[in-house]
Design an enzyme around this catalytic site. Structure first.
Site, mmCIF file in Angstrom:
data_model
loop_
_atom_site.group_PDB
_atom_site.id
_atom_site.type_symbol
_atom_site.label_atom_id
_atom_site.label_comp_id
_atom_site.label_asym_id
_atom_site.label_seq_id
_atom_site.Cartn_x
_atom_site.Cartn_y
_atom_site.Cartn_z
ATOM 1 N N ILE A 122 -0.751 7.833 -5.544
ATOM 2 C CA ILE A 122 -1.939 8.685 -5.474
ATOM 3 C C ILE A 122 -1.554 10.140 -5.317
ATOM 4 O O ILE A 122 -2.087 11.029 -6.000
ATOM 5 C CB ILE A 122 -2.848 8.241 -4.306
ATOM 6 C CG1 ILE A 122 -3.470 6.882 -4.608
ATOM 7 C CG2 ILE A 122 -3.935 9.285 -4.056
ATOM 8 C CD1 ILE A 122 -4.173 6.246 -3.424
ATOM 9 N N PRO A 167 3.618 2.205 -1.628
ATOM 10 C CA PRO A 167 3.849 2.808 -2.952
ATOM 11 C C PRO A 167 2.562 3.317 -3.592
ATOM 12 O O PRO A 167 2.603 4.292 -4.361
ATOM 13 C CB PRO A 167 4.448 1.664 -3.776
ATOM 14 C CG PRO A 167 4.219 0.429 -3.002
ATOM 15 C CD PRO A 167 4.064 0.807 -1.570
ATOM 16 N N LYS A 168 1.461 2.671 -3.281
ATOM 17 C CA LYS A 168 0.189 3.155 -3.847
ATOM 18 C C LYS A 168 -0.139 4.549 -3.323
ATOM 19 O O LYS A 168 -0.698 5.388 -4.033
ATOM 20 C CB LYS A 168 -0.947 2.183 -3.508
ATOM 21 C CG LYS A 168 -0.840 0.842 -4.227
ATOM 22 C CD LYS A 168 -2.104 0.025 -4.033
ATOM 23 C CE LYS A 168 -2.113 -1.224 -4.904
ATOM 24 N NZ LYS A 168 -1.135 -2.245 -4.462
ATOM 25 N N ILE A 169 0.212 4.775 -2.087
ATOM 26 C CA ILE A 169 -0.043 6.096 -1.517
ATOM 27 C C ILE A 169 0.776 7.155 -2.250
ATOM 28 O O ILE A 169 0.266 8.211 -2.625
ATOM 29 C CB ILE A 169 0.266 6.091 -0.003
ATOM 30 C CG1 ILE A 169 -0.790 5.256 0.717
ATOM 31 C CG2 ILE A 169 0.315 7.508 0.544
ATOM 32 C CD1 ILE A 169 -0.537 5.042 2.177
ATOM 33 N N ILE A 217 0.818 -1.210 0.000
ATOM 34 C CA ILE A 217 0.000 0.000 0.000
ATOM 35 C C ILE A 217 0.855 1.265 0.000
ATOM 36 O O ILE A 217 0.481 2.282 -0.612
ATOM 37 C CB ILE A 217 -0.985 -0.017 1.189
ATOM 38 C CG1 ILE A 217 -1.989 -1.166 0.983
ATOM 39 C CG2 ILE A 217 -1.734 1.299 1.317
ATOM 40 C CD1 ILE A 217 -3.073 -1.246 2.028
#
Length: 636
Positions: free
Chosen positions: A414, A409-411, A407
């Site tokens: 985003i 890297p996803k943050i 999560i």
DNA sequence: AGGCAGTACTG
DNA sequence: CAGTAC
DNA sequence: GCCT
């Protein structure tokens, strides 16, 4: 063995007592602490439910009374005045006296109490109300007025100098109301409020009339019509801590609440994770509520008394010992141990990230096989909701508990790109989207949604024609939008009042509490949870009254419009809840209504459970299980 | 690698 | 019992 | 997917 278990349980409660210290007299934590004595005595009683109450249970049985003791009972919703701030009330009960400061205030009321026995005076005698309109009222309104009168309200038949408050139908605008008044009357210096003010005052004690939600439609708050509330506060300045509920959350945004270990605090609301509209919540109320809170803290010495009498200090030793002998149960691992974190919703710089993560969760949620992944996304989102600063990089994100290698890297993605490829991918897949849509229908989960998608259905209309729907699913589809629309706090109150009104006609001793996010102080709720109990009563008795009398009556008056689940008797089990839908008179939107049958002895545990939030409950239950105990809505 | 809350209701 | 909801 |  038995004594060991008891000891373990005592320790568990000691921990909860410790939480009093961490808690801030708002929301979940004090609920648990306030309820814990009710919870304490017996966990095995479920099997012996119908048996008479053992002596050891006395404390549990009487606990709600104890909680109520320091405040005059509110007849309309007697229980309502008790456990709202259970910590406070409990502490008062323990110190075995009303704090001196509030004694004074209460003594002032004594006289009237003898005049109106068994009624609590809510409205001081100097207040005089003119209701607008005052003819052609609905029976509900009429009964509310009657109720107000029983609680000290003086009513004016028409406008006069004596009138101090003009109470306007919540649907009326200011100009409509003024037309009802005599031409010449210029109600300067008269407080104009909407109906909600009276209703909430009845429920929770005199409310500060100077709050947005009590404002008459179309009034601008600062006009000469709207007097400041100082006169309201004087007669009963301390009513607020008698609340059964937390004040709406936003009020404390400005307060700093340092964390124990720098780590973030509790998990986010379920509301927060499920519905982002929450997050845009009334910024404009914040200052007002914040001021109000400060004002109350300042004006109410009782609060300081409570601090002095804080019983948790005496458990300090236990706490330390327990911690060292239980190294694994590091404090920070349990969100239920953390103070409530305010300052999330509107002012959180991570709002976009949170929203997208929750969308990811929703996608995985629609797939039964991915429930844990969904849970992880929700937890990550709620972890972000607690951050005060924008979390922009993978490194920053990875440091946060609940955010890991996938999560983090996803943050960053985003924040830098403003979008999440994985999410776009899902959103661009029509089948995926449809599955998510279907699973939002009440009564439809991942399995059913997937099956329908596989069968080629693409819209809710398709489903309506499908014959294989369960009755609940059909209702879920018909009222898809209704059930997804948030319920304003004031409307929750209205639903509660209607239920209570019917309840009182059945049996004066029945008590009800509104639980759920309402009880946590949310400005709006996803559904309405109503707990019904009665001193000394068991589940069977409550169930019988509710199912045989209350529900039929509410159906007949058109308030209850659907029954989604009502349970069935078996050899061993009594149905414990009713689920359905209700509609306010004159409105069309259906609301999800849950009615819980709560045996008197289980009130403590039930309040913990039905106050939540979800994350808090799960965390608390996990904590219990780590200690070789089990917590559920019936007890520990 | 295994746990992640625990229970009630429907069909 | 699986699925769903709380 | 995260934590232990």
């Amino acid at each position: 063995m038995a004594s060991q278990r008891r000891k373990a349980r005592e320790e568990f409660f000691d921990r909860l007592d410790q939480l009093d210290d961490l808690s801030d007299s708002e929301t979940q934590l004090d609920t648990s602490s306030g309820a814990k004595d009710a919870l304490r005595p017996d966990s095995t009683r479920r099997s012996t439910r119908s048996k008479s109450v053992k002596p050891s249970l006395q404390k549990a049985a009487s606990s709600p009374q104890v909680l109520t003791a320091p405040v005059p009972p509110v007849t309309l919703l007697p229980a309502a005045s008790a456990p709202g701030r259970p910590t406070a009330s409990l502490k008062r009960a323990r110190s075995d006296a009303v704090p001196p400061s509030s004694k004074l205030k209460r003594n002032a009321k004594r006289k009237q109490e003898t005049v109106v026995p068994a009624q609590a005076l809510i409205f001081p005698p100097e207040m005089c109300f003119l209701f607008v309109p005052n003819r052609g009222l609905t029976s509900l309104q009429q009964s509310q007025i009657d109720e107000a009168e029983k609680h000290g309200a003086r009513l004016a038949a028409e406008f006069s100098k004596n009138v101090t408050h003009i109470v306007v139908d919540s649907n009326w605008t200011l100009s409509q109301a003024l037309e009802e008044l005599p031409d010449k009357c210029h109600p300067t210096g008269i407080t104009m409020v909407n109906w909600t003010w009276v209703v909430e005052s009845l429920l929770y004690g005199l409310r500060d009339s100077d709050q947005h939600r009590f404002r008459v439609k179309g009034a601008t708050g600062t006009t000469s019509l709207h007097q400041t509330s100082s006169t309201d506060k004087r007669p009963a300045p301390s009513t607020d801590h008698d609340l059964m509920v937390a004040e709406p959350k936003q009020r404390n945004v400005g307060q700093t609440t340092p964390q124990k270990n720098g780590r973030a605090a509790s998990e986010a609301d379920p509301e927060l994770s499920r519905n982002e509209t929450d997050k845009n919540a009334q910024t404009d109320d914040q200052d007002e509520l914040d001021l109000l809170q400060k004002e109350m803290d300042k004006n109410d010495p009782a609060i300081e008394d409570l601090m002095e009498h804080d019983p948790s200090s005496k458990f300090e030793g236990n706490y330390v010992i327990e911690q060292s002998s239980n190294g694994n149960l590091e404090h920070g691992s349990f969100s239920c141990m953390n103070k409530n974190e305010r300052n999330r919703s509107s002012s959180n710089p991570n709002q976009v990230t949170i929203r997208l993560l929750n969308q990811m969760a929703e996608i995985y949620d629609a797939n039964t096989a991915d429930q844990w992944r969904a849970r992880a996304f929700k937890q990550a989102a709620s972890a972000l909701a607690r951050q005060k600063e924008l979390v922009a990089t993978e490194e920053q994100a990875a440091k946060i508990r609940g955010i890991g290698a996938s999560i983090a890297p996803k943050i960053e993605e985003i924040v830098t790109k403003g979008r999440l490829a994985r999410l776009d991918e899902a959103n661009n897949d029509p089948l995926h989207k449809t599955r998510v849509l279907f699973s939002r229908v009440y009564g439809v989960g991942g399995a059913q949604a997937a099956a329908w998608v596989a069968a080629g259905y693409t819209t809710l209309d398709d489903l309506k024609r499908y014959v294989g729907l369960t009755p609940n699913q059909r209702i879920g589809i018909e009222h898809f939008d209704d059930f997804e629309t948030r319920i304003p706090r004031a409307e929750v109150v209205q639903h509660g009042l209607i239920v209570d009104h019917a309840l009182k006609q059945t049996d004066q001793e029945l008590k009800m509490y509104i639980g759920g996010s309402f009880r946590r102080g949310s400005p709006d709720s996803g559904d309405i949870d109503i707990l019904i109990t009665k001193e000394g009563a068991g589940m069977e008795q409550i169930q019988t009254v509710v199912m045989d009398t209350l529900i039929p009556q509410l159906k007949q008056q058109g308030f209850i419009v659907a029954e989604l689940a009502s349970g069935h008797w078996t050899d061993k089990e009594t149905p414990s809840k009713w689920m359905g839908a209700s509609v306010l008179p004159g409105q069309s939107i259906w609301r999800r209504l849950d009615i819980l049958f709560v045996p008197w002895e289980e009130l403590g545990a039930a309040l913990i459970y039905w106050t939540g939030n979800d994350f808090f409950n799960r965390s608390l239950r996990l904590l219990a299980s780590r200690k070789k105990m089990r917590l559920n809505q019936h007890g520990l």
